[in-house]
Design an enzyme around this catalytic site. Sequence first.
Site, PDB file in Angstrom:
ATOM      1  N   ASP A   1      26.814 -19.060 -17.738  1.00 32.43           N
ATOM      2  CA  ASP A   1      26.981 -20.511 -17.678  1.00 32.43           C
ATOM      3  C   ASP A   1      28.428 -20.861 -18.027  1.00 32.43           C
ATOM      4  O   ASP A   1      28.862 -20.667 -19.161  1.00 32.43           O
ATOM      5  CB  ASP A   1      26.026 -21.179 -18.664  1.00 32.43           C
ATOM      6  CG  ASP A   1      26.033 -22.690 -18.571  1.00 32.43           C
ATOM      7  OD1 ASP A   1      26.885 -23.254 -17.849  1.00 32.43           O
ATOM      8  OD2 ASP A   1      25.184 -23.317 -19.225  1.00 32.43           O
TER       9      ASP A   1
ATOM     10  N   HIS B   1      29.629 -23.916 -17.911  1.00 31.58           N
ATOM     11  CA  HIS B   1      29.632 -25.270 -18.478  1.00 31.58           C
ATOM     12  C   HIS B   1      30.620 -26.216 -17.797  1.00 31.58           C
ATOM     13  O   HIS B   1      31.267 -27.024 -18.461  1.00 31.58           O
ATOM     14  CB  HIS B   1      29.909 -25.235 -19.979  1.00 31.58           C
ATOM     15  CG  HIS B   1      28.778 -24.689 -20.784  1.00 31.58           C
ATOM     16  ND1 HIS B   1      27.579 -25.321 -20.906  1.00 31.58           N
ATOM     17  CD2 HIS B   1      28.673 -23.538 -21.482  1.00 31.58           C
ATOM     18  CE1 HIS B   1      26.772 -24.606 -21.655  1.00 31.58           C
ATOM     19  NE2 HIS B   1      27.408 -23.508 -22.007  1.00 31.58           N
TER      20      HIS B   1
ATOM     21  N   GLU C   1      26.360 -20.209 -13.350  1.00 33.85           N
ATOM     22  CA  GLU C   1      25.845 -21.565 -13.538  1.00 33.85           C
ATOM     23  C   GLU C   1      26.972 -22.551 -13.835  1.00 33.85           C
ATOM     24  O   GLU C   1      27.866 -22.270 -14.627  1.00 33.85           O
ATOM     25  CB  GLU C   1      24.853 -21.569 -14.699  1.00 33.85           C
ATOM     26  CG  GLU C   1      24.281 -22.921 -15.008  1.00 33.85           C
ATOM     27  CD  GLU C   1      23.362 -22.892 -16.207  1.00 33.85           C
ATOM     28  OE1 GLU C   1      23.129 -23.975 -16.778  1.00 33.85           O
ATOM     29  OE2 GLU C   1      22.882 -21.810 -16.588  1.00 33.85           O
TER      30      GLU C   1
ATOM     31  N   GLU D   1      22.014 -29.577 -13.468  1.00 32.94           N
ATOM     32  CA  GLU D   1      21.348 -30.057 -14.677  1.00 32.94           C
ATOM     33  C   GLU D   1      21.808 -31.443 -15.103  1.00 32.94           C
ATOM     34  O   GLU D   1      21.095 -32.129 -15.821  1.00 32.94           O
ATOM     35  CB  GLU D   1      21.531 -29.069 -15.825  1.00 32.94           C
ATOM     36  CG  GLU D   1      22.945 -28.932 -16.306  1.00 32.94           C
ATOM     37  CD  GLU D   1      23.128 -27.785 -17.273  1.00 32.94           C
ATOM     38  OE1 GLU D   1      23.645 -28.036 -18.372  1.00 32.94           O
ATOM     39  OE2 GLU D   1      22.754 -26.660 -16.937  1.00 32.94           O
TER      40      GLU D   1
ATOM     41  N   ASP E   1      16.626 -30.706 -14.515  1.00 35.18           N
ATOM     42  CA  ASP E   1      16.262 -31.007 -15.896  1.00 35.18           C
ATOM     43  C   ASP E   1      15.219 -32.122 -15.838  1.00 35.18           C
ATOM     44  O   ASP E   1      15.537 -33.263 -15.500  1.00 35.18           O
ATOM     45  CB  ASP E   1      17.491 -31.447 -16.690  1.00 35.18           C
ATOM     46  CG  ASP E   1      17.194 -31.629 -18.169  1.00 35.18           C
ATOM     47  OD1 ASP E   1      16.175 -32.277 -18.509  1.00 35.18           O
ATOM     48  OD2 ASP E   1      17.991 -31.137 -18.988  1.00 35.18           O
TER      49      ASP E   1
ATOM     50  N   HIS F   1      16.338 -26.345 -16.076  1.00 35.35           N
ATOM     51  CA  HIS F   1      17.157 -26.522 -17.280  1.00 35.35           C
ATOM     52  C   HIS F   1      16.270 -27.056 -18.393  1.00 35.35           C
ATOM     53  O   HIS F   1      15.517 -27.998 -18.193  1.00 35.35           O
ATOM     54  CB  HIS F   1      18.290 -27.514 -16.969  1.00 35.35           C
ATOM     55  CG  HIS F   1      19.225 -27.724 -18.100  1.00 35.35           C
ATOM     56  ND1 HIS F   1      19.322 -28.935 -18.759  1.00 35.35           N
ATOM     57  CD2 HIS F   1      20.122 -26.902 -18.682  1.00 35.35           C
ATOM     58  CE1 HIS F   1      20.248 -28.836 -19.697  1.00 35.35           C
ATOM     59  NE2 HIS F   1      20.748 -27.613 -19.682  1.00 35.35           N
TER      60      HIS F   1
END
Length: 196
Positions: free
Chosen positions: A42, A44, A68, A94, A117, A144
């Site tokens: 991830d 971010h 991700e 997400e 999500d 997520h």
Amino acid sequence: MRWDSGPFGSALYEPHKAVDWTIEAFRLLRTELGPDIELAFDAHTRTSVPDAVRLCRGVEAYRPMFIEDPLRVENPESYRRLRDQTAVPIAAGEQLGTKWQFRAMIEEELIDYARIDVCIAAGFTESRKIAGWCETHFIDIAVHNPIGPVSTAACLHLNLATSNMLVQELPRRPGESLSDVIVSLASVGRWLAVCI
């Protein structure tokens, strides 16, 4: 195995060092764990398109399950540019709250895995619509779930109702969060089934 630690999570973010660190982490993990363990990372949303391309190309040999959130999702053009320059599977979404926000990512097949999500995407019904739309484009969902046991139960219900589910994020082991409120994940599932 999914991770996101190291330079991507530090207060002082240096893109070049973070990408180098991640490529080396993939090399070491693949060497130690072998070919049977899936690896996912991830980022971010902290990379630019050039850094994301370098990251994805650098880990291609280590066969990642996915990278991700290499980029922010508000601008699908960035994902188009990334998609044109790498074969690494991409997971994102997400931060998106409706099927309309997912539209370009799904319709143009800019992602391989949708990170729906349930708590952000307007709940179970909207999440099911997004998952169904993904299915028509052969995009699996990797739900997520950073919140807790009630969210986990809702995510599990989504997964059980979805044929294109790949993997479920579980940030804590069952019983490690709100154990004084939630006796077990099974009891949350029964409660949620009654509520839905």
